[in-house]
Design a protein around this motif. Structure first.
Motif, PDB file in Angstrom:
ATOM      1  N   CYS A 157       0.815  -1.208   0.000  1.00 44.45           N
ATOM      2  CA  CYS A 157       0.000   0.000   0.000  1.00 44.45           C
ATOM      3  C   CYS A 157       0.852   1.263   0.000  1.00 44.45           C
ATOM      4  N   GLN A 158       2.172   1.129   0.016  1.00 48.09           N
ATOM      5  CA  GLN A 158       3.055   2.280   0.029  1.00 48.09           C
ATOM      6  C   GLN A 158       3.590   2.544  -1.374  1.00 48.09           C
ATOM      7  N   LYS A 159       3.863   3.791  -1.668  1.00 54.32           N
ATOM      8  CA  LYS A 159       4.379   4.170  -2.979  1.00 54.32           C
ATOM      9  C   LYS A 159       5.893   4.364  -2.911  1.00 54.32           C
ATOM     10  N   ASN A 160       6.562   3.943  -3.936  1.00 56.75           N
ATOM     11  CA  ASN A 160       7.989   4.218  -4.102  1.00 56.75           C
ATOM     12  C   ASN A 160       8.835   3.683  -2.953  1.00 56.75           C
ATOM     13  N   VAL A 161       8.403   2.608  -2.331  1.00 57.83           N
ATOM     14  CA  VAL A 161       9.208   2.028  -1.263  1.00 57.83           C
ATOM     15  C   VAL A 161      10.407   1.300  -1.849  1.00 57.83           C
ATOM     16  N   LEU A 162      10.187   0.576  -2.895  1.00 55.01           N
ATOM     17  CA  LEU A 162      11.283  -0.170  -3.510  1.00 55.01           C
ATOM     18  C   LEU A 162      10.962  -0.363  -4.983  1.00 55.01           C
ATOM     19  N   ASP A 163      11.917  -0.049  -5.834  1.00 53.35           N
ATOM     20  CA  ASP A 163      11.659  -0.214  -7.263  1.00 53.35           C
ATOM     21  C   ASP A 163      12.614  -1.207  -7.900  1.00 53.35           C
ATOM     22  N   LYS A 164      13.215  -2.047  -7.042  1.00 55.96           N
ATOM     23  CA  LYS A 164      14.224  -2.960  -7.578  1.00 55.96           C
ATOM     24  C   LYS A 164      13.875  -4.432  -7.365  1.00 55.96           C
ATOM     25  N   VAL A 165      13.280  -4.750  -6.240  1.00 55.37           N
ATOM     26  CA  VAL A 165      13.071  -6.147  -5.882  1.00 55.37           C
ATOM     27  C   VAL A 165      11.582  -6.426  -5.754  1.00 55.37           C
ATOM     28  N   PRO A 166      11.058  -7.503  -6.346  1.00 55.97           N
ATOM     29  CA  PRO A 166       9.639  -7.830  -6.180  1.00 55.97           C
ATOM     30  C   PRO A 166       9.285  -8.011  -4.710  1.00 55.97           C
ATOM     31  N   LEU A 167       8.023  -7.684  -4.358  1.00 58.71           N
ATOM     32  CA  LEU A 167       7.621  -7.740  -2.962  1.00 58.71           C
ATOM     33  C   LEU A 167       7.784  -9.129  -2.365  1.00 58.71           C
ATOM     34  N   ASP A 168       7.644 -10.176  -3.167  1.00 54.38           N
ATOM     35  CA  ASP A 168       7.747 -11.525  -2.615  1.00 54.38           C
ATOM     36  C   ASP A 168       9.186 -12.016  -2.552  1.00 54.38           C
ATOM     37  N   SER A 169      10.153 -11.112  -2.850  1.00 50.53           N
ATOM     38  CA  SER A 169      11.549 -11.530  -2.858  1.00 50.53           C
ATOM     39  C   SER A 169      12.336 -11.006  -1.671  1.00 50.53           C
ATOM     40  N   PHE A 170      11.671 -10.309  -0.745  1.00 49.69           N
ATOM     41  CA  PHE A 170      12.389  -9.760   0.393  1.00 49.69           C
ATOM     42  C   PHE A 170      12.883 -10.875   1.300  1.00 49.69           C
ATOM     43  N   SER A 171      14.060 -10.687   1.808  1.00 54.97           N
ATOM     44  CA  SER A 171      14.590 -11.581   2.836  1.00 54.97           C
ATOM     45  C   SER A 171      14.760 -10.789   4.117  1.00 54.97           C
ATOM     46  N   ASP A 172      14.878 -11.505   5.210  1.00 53.44           N
ATOM     47  CA  ASP A 172      15.135 -10.860   6.494  1.00 53.44           C
ATOM     48  C   ASP A 172      16.382  -9.988   6.389  1.00 53.44           C
ATOM     49  N   GLU A 173      17.387 -10.478   5.700  1.00 56.24           N
ATOM     50  CA  GLU A 173      18.646  -9.761   5.581  1.00 56.24           C
ATOM     51  C   GLU A 173      18.468  -8.445   4.821  1.00 56.24           C
ATOM     52  N   SER A 174      17.654  -8.449   3.740  1.00 54.83           N
ATOM     53  CA  SER A 174      17.494  -7.231   2.947  1.00 54.83           C
ATOM     54  C   SER A 174      16.767  -6.145   3.723  1.00 54.83           C
ATOM     55  N   VAL A 175      15.839  -6.526   4.568  1.00 52.96           N
ATOM     56  CA  VAL A 175      15.094  -5.539   5.351  1.00 52.96           C
ATOM     57  C   VAL A 175      16.022  -4.740   6.242  1.00 52.96           C
ATOM     58  N   TRP A 176      17.041  -5.396   6.776  1.00 54.55           N
ATOM     59  CA  TRP A 176      17.941  -4.719   7.704  1.00 54.55           C
ATOM     60  C   TRP A 176      19.181  -4.166   7.015  1.00 54.55           C
ATOM     61  N   LYS A 177      19.107  -4.049   5.701  1.00 53.11           N
ATOM     62  CA  LYS A 177      20.165  -3.379   4.952  1.00 53.11           C
ATOM     63  C   LYS A 177      19.652  -2.151   4.201  1.00 53.11           C
ATOM     64  N   ASP A 178      18.350  -1.939   4.240  1.00 56.84           N
ATOM     65  CA  ASP A 178      17.736  -0.837   3.495  1.00 56.84           C
ATOM     66  C   ASP A 178      16.796  -0.101   4.442  1.00 56.84           C
ATOM     67  N   LEU A 179      17.098   1.150   4.740  1.00 54.65           N
ATOM     68  CA  LEU A 179      16.325   1.897   5.714  1.00 54.65           C
ATOM     69  C   LEU A 179      14.889   2.127   5.246  1.00 54.65           C
ATOM     70  N   ARG A 180      14.673   2.123   3.929  1.00 51.14           N
ATOM     71  CA  ARG A 180      13.299   2.251   3.432  1.00 51.14           C
ATOM     72  C   ARG A 180      12.478   1.016   3.789  1.00 51.14           C
ATOM     73  N   LEU A 181      13.082  -0.156   3.652  1.00 52.69           N
ATOM     74  CA  LEU A 181      12.375  -1.385   4.042  1.00 52.69           C
ATOM     75  C   LEU A 181      12.195  -1.455   5.549  1.00 52.69           C
ATOM     76  N   SER A 182      13.192  -1.002   6.271  1.00 55.36           N
ATOM     77  CA  SER A 182      13.081  -0.975   7.730  1.00 55.36           C
ATOM     78  C   SER A 182      11.931  -0.063   8.162  1.00 55.36           C
ATOM     79  N   GLU A 183      11.778   1.055   7.460  1.00 52.02           N
ATOM     80  CA  GLU A 183      10.680   1.959   7.796  1.00 52.02           C
ATOM     81  C   GLU A 183       9.330   1.304   7.495  1.00 52.02           C
TER      82      GLU A 183
END
Length: 559
Positions: free
Chosen positions: A21-47
């Protein structure tokens, strides 16, 4: 001290789905491809992960038994209102039949601990996420506030709970001990201070950040938890030090320059953004499937095709005094039980829909006019808004509906509701918190002063008499909270922390039967709508039995 072992689900995938439901959060990785590791390497995902934790807060949506949101149901679980549909299983609460096995949709234990687990995970990871320090620190403070709010919800329902401060993982022993209420309250207050030290007093980018935690939100939560800790339920010895802490916490908010009492039309206080609001939780009509989730739909009378889902009780109606500020039980008030809606506290007309009151814009309800009626409410026997009128399955058994929170400038029968917010904290509550704390510290003139400020804002021009003192003044403080904060989720907890629920909840909930006579006059008779029972153990909820079976956690007394 006994230990408990329980499982709290890891909800990372759920948190990430929120980002859809958020806009422009990530334009590189599909939503179903997030890993725990990626969330804690990108402050936008952390937010995005942090934003999901706001789901621990109540909101204005009525989602039929969502375990994380009982905002409206708290009203019908107390003497404030009646819900004919038994939403959130409040009939169990009303009937005195509550057990550890039948909490059902009123129970928040598991859902709230899920949010705490997520908050703990976030707080354990966020310092290692690269990015702007100020942004990172603000997110950390937001989640600190949200975890504190989660714990406040738990201790308000169950008393002392396990204070879990670090995340569980697959190698954890899943062990914790149950802390006392005071230990939990002290922790929550300290967390609020920590969050307030970092959070801004306001956000510069305005509307896009409405509902995001601020310094005021954290301090308002601190005020409420310290007020609860000072109250008779948790302060039977009436320790004045607790009342002083509660007083200081409320005054800290009052003294902030960011907030002022709203002086516009009182009804607009709950439908428009204004400077009285300290913390809110918004809903976005873009994501609602129809007006059925709208406040107006489930509060409006049946003759307007609403549901009267949460119907004010006669007890609440009677709590509103007269226009000059007197109780209706005062012989000098001029109150007439056969003309009961005349000359009442102005807040009554803004909060309650009653027989004879116009509702909404006439052009929205042409069907009523086509049938020879109008937009004037008819809850008298045989009226359009009675059990013999239109949409009878939605008629209010008390013959009242709530006007509060409704935006009558749009047609809820054809439009999805306007964007709405639930009031989590506002300045009026801080005035009432301060008045109550000051009263208990022996400063009765200050208590009367802050009650008068609210009463004057409402349109009552007279001051409380200086002779109003002692138990009578305490009763007036309680009455002002009942009136000013009705339908905001306070009454259920107030009667418990004051230790008066065995009186307020242990008698029938009443409504008003109105008969329209042949000469056009009306006869008013108070009627019983529902028998209610309250037992000593109901001052707290039972911890669910499946949790007890899985653990050695001590159950609350009486269950």
């Amino acid at each position: 001290m006994k230990r408990i072992y329980w499982r709290i689900g890891f909800t990372l995938l759920t948190a990430l789905s929120f980002m859809a439901c958020q806009k422009n959060v990530l334009d590189k990785v599909p939503l179903d491809s997030f890993s725990d590791e990626s969330v804690w390497k990108d402050l936008r995902l952390s937010e995005a992960f942090a934003n999901f934790q706001y789901n621990v807060l109540p909101n204005a949506g009525h989602y039929w038994d969502t375990l994380s949101n009982r905002s409206w149901a708290l009203s019908s679980a107390s003497d404030e209102a009646y819900n004919r549909f038994d939403d959130y299983n409040t009939f169990i609460m009303n009937s005195g039949s509550l057990t550890p096995d039948n909490l059902n949709n009123f129970d928040i234990w598991s859902e709230t601990y899920k949010r705490i687990q997520d908050c703990n995970l976030f707080l354990s990871k966020i310092d290692g996420v690269p990015g702007d320090d100020a942004w990172r620190n603000r997110l950390k403070a937001e989640v600190t506030y949200l975890r504190a709010y989660a714990y406040f919800k738990l201790i308000s329902d169950y008393g002392g709970v396990p204070l879990v401060k670090t995340p569980f993982n697959l190698n954890s022993k899943f062990e914790a001990t149950r802390s006392s209420f005071d230990e939990c309250a002290t922790f929550i207050a300290a967390e609020c201070d920590a969050a307030a030290a970092v959070l801004p007093a306001a956000y510069s980018n305005g509307a896009s950040e409405l509902g995001r935690a601020t310094k005021g939100a954290a301090l308002a939560l601190k005020s409420r938890v310290l007020l609860y800790a000072a109250s008779p339920q948790w302060n039977p010895a009436n320790d004045s030090r607790k009342w002083q802490l509660a007083s200081d916490a409320a005054k800290a908010i009052i003294d902030m320059p960011n907030y002022q009492l709203f002086t516009g039309p009182y009804a607009n206080l709950f439908t428009t953004w204004n400077t009285e609001l300290i913390m809110t939780r918004a809903t976005n009509k873009q994501y609602q499937w129809s007006a059925f989730q709208g406040v107006e739909m489930f509060l409006a009378p049946n003759g307007f095709h609403g549901w009267s889902s949460f119907a004010p009780s006669q007890g609440l109606v009677d709590a509103f005094g007269t226009a000059d500020g007197k109780d209706i039980t005062d012989p000098s008030s001029g109150y007439d039980p056969q003309n009961p809606y005349a000359n009442r506290d102005p807040r009554f007309y803004n909060d309650i829909i009653y027989d004879g009151r116009p509702y909404g814009r006439p052009d929205f309800f042409k069907d009523r006019y086509n049938a020879g009626h109008s937009n004037v409410v008819e809850t008298y026997e045989g009226g359009l808004d009675s059990e013999k009128g239109w949409d009878t399955w939605n008629a209010s058994f008390t013959r009242y509906s709530f006007r509060k929170y409704q935006d009558t400038t749009f047609n809820f029968n054809v439009e999805t509701q306007t964007n709405k917010f639930w009031v989590i904290a506002r300045l009026s509550e801080m005035y009432l918190n301060y008045a109550e704390a000051e009263f208990n510290l022996g400063h009765e003139s200050t208590a009367r002063q802050y009650l008068d400020l609210l009463r004057h804002r409402a349109g009552i021009t007279t001051n409380l008499p200086t002779t109003l003192s002692g138990p009578a003044l305490l009763k007036k403080i309680q009455n002002e909270r009942q009136v000013e904060l009705c339908l905001e989720g306070h009454r259920y907890y107030d009667v418990r922390r004051w230790k008066i629920a065995d009186e307020t909840e242990n008698k029938p909930l009443n409504g008003m039967k109105i008969v329209k006579n042949a000469d056009g006059s009306k006869t008013y008779t108070v009627i019983k709508v529902q028998d209610r029972m309250f037992k000593a153990q109901h001052y707290l909820l039972p911890i669910p039995r499946d949790e007890i079976r899985r653990t050695n956690l001590p159950q609350n007394p009486g269950y």
